[in-house]
Motif scaffolding. Structure first.
Motif, PDB file in Angstrom:
ATOM      1  N   CYS A   1      43.596  -5.974  39.874  1.00 24.88           N
ATOM      2  CA  CYS A   1      43.650  -4.340  40.309  1.00 24.88           C
ATOM      3  C   CYS A   1      42.826  -3.594  39.408  1.00 24.88           C
ATOM      4  N   THR A   2      42.309  -2.578  39.995  1.00 27.08           N
ATOM      5  CA  THR A   2      41.617  -1.616  39.066  1.00 27.08           C
ATOM      6  C   THR A   2      42.657  -0.261  38.870  1.00 27.08           C
ATOM      7  N   VAL A   3      42.901  -0.481  37.600  1.00 32.21           N
ATOM      8  CA  VAL A   3      43.654   0.528  36.933  1.00 32.21           C
ATOM      9  C   VAL A   3      42.940   1.954  36.920  1.00 32.21           C
ATOM     10  N   PRO A   4      43.468   3.200  37.054  1.00 27.90           N
ATOM     11  CA  PRO A   4      42.800   4.298  37.215  1.00 27.90           C
ATOM     12  C   PRO A   4      43.045   4.730  35.734  1.00 27.90           C
ATOM     13  N   GLN A   5      42.139   5.583  35.231  1.00 25.31           N
ATOM     14  CA  GLN A   5      41.932   6.334  33.834  1.00 25.31           C
ATOM     15  C   GLN A   5      43.366   6.974  33.681  1.00 25.31           C
ATOM     16  N   ARG A   6      44.138   6.992  32.547  1.00 20.25           N
ATOM     17  CA  ARG A   6      45.123   7.478  32.260  1.00 20.25           C
ATOM     18  C   ARG A   6      45.165   7.504  30.611  1.00 20.25           C
ATOM     19  N   THR A   7      45.928   8.496  29.990  1.00 20.81           N
ATOM     20  CA  THR A   7      46.316   8.319  28.525  1.00 20.81           C
ATOM     21  C   THR A   7      47.531   8.269  28.498  1.00 20.81           C
TER      22      THR A   7
END
Length: 216
Positions: free
Chosen positions: A153-159
């Motif tokens: 799965c492609t995990v979205p950008q997060r911090t």
């Protein structure tokens, strides 16, 4: 009478006992089983049993009960603060999500939701805390999966601290399994190499002997 009871028990077991949980990144309940999360309640015995009504977010467990799949027996999982649960390191981009099944059933799909960038980790987990659209969805083709399954799965950008809600929708029952995964997002991209800088020669004011130590 004994024979009838035995047949009924076998039929119930094969019909409804689908069970499974996320092992990578380790889910909240699985980390309870491993002892890395504490004061978890009954989930330490049954991380595979987080089963609730299907088709989240249109239906499914009520807000505030998502982590426990709406089951009061596993209510401690619903506790939510920024520091309550151990977090797994995770980076944006292509990542592997793995399930382990103790009783695999024909599967409609698997879906993965992530908290919004501005979510509040000190409020109960609710639909408003998660993105409404899954960042990853895998078609189960109404087939029974093997006992271990992995999805790319492609995990979205997060911090920072985020929560992923993994949902396994069973095809032949009106139920789904809900696992929350506590993650600490890591900086994406390659680590920059260390660059050494030459500062010139160093001179001592005395003769060094064997065994002397010099620090800078």
């Amino acid at each position: 009478g004994v024979t009838a009871c035995a047949v009924a028990a076998v039929g119930w077991s094969s019909a409804v006992q689908a069970h499974g949980y996320v092992t990578k990144p380790a889910s909240r309940g699985y980390l309870c089983r491993q002892g890395e999360n504490t004061q978890c309640g009954n989930v330490v015995y049954e991380p595979q049993s987080l089963e609730g009504a299907d088709r989240y977010p249109a239906s499914g467990p009520a807000d505030g009960t998502l982590a426990a799949a709406g089951l009061t027996a596993f209510a401690p999982l619903n506790e939510q603060t920024a520091s309550r649960w151990r977090k797994q390191p995770l980076s944006a981009g292509t990542q592997t999500f793995s399930w382990r099944f103790t009783a695999a059933h024909s599967s409609r799909d698997w879906r993965y939701f992530i908290t919004k960038a501005d979510w509040n980790p000190n409020l109960p987990l609710s639909r408003s805390q998660f993105e409404p659209t899954p960042f990853c969805q895998v078609d189960g083709q109404n087939r029974q999966p093997p006992m271990q399954v992995s999805h790319q799965c492609t995990v979205p950008q997060r911090t920072g601290y985020q929560v992923i809600l993994a949902v396994w929708d069973v095809a032949d029952t009106p139920m789904s399994f809900y696992n929350v995964i506590d993650v600490q997002m890591q900086a994406a991209g390659p680590v920059q190499p260390v660059v050494w800088q030459d500062v010139g020669d160093l001179f001592t004011e005395r003769q060094l002997q064997v065994g002397d130590k010099v620090t800078t």
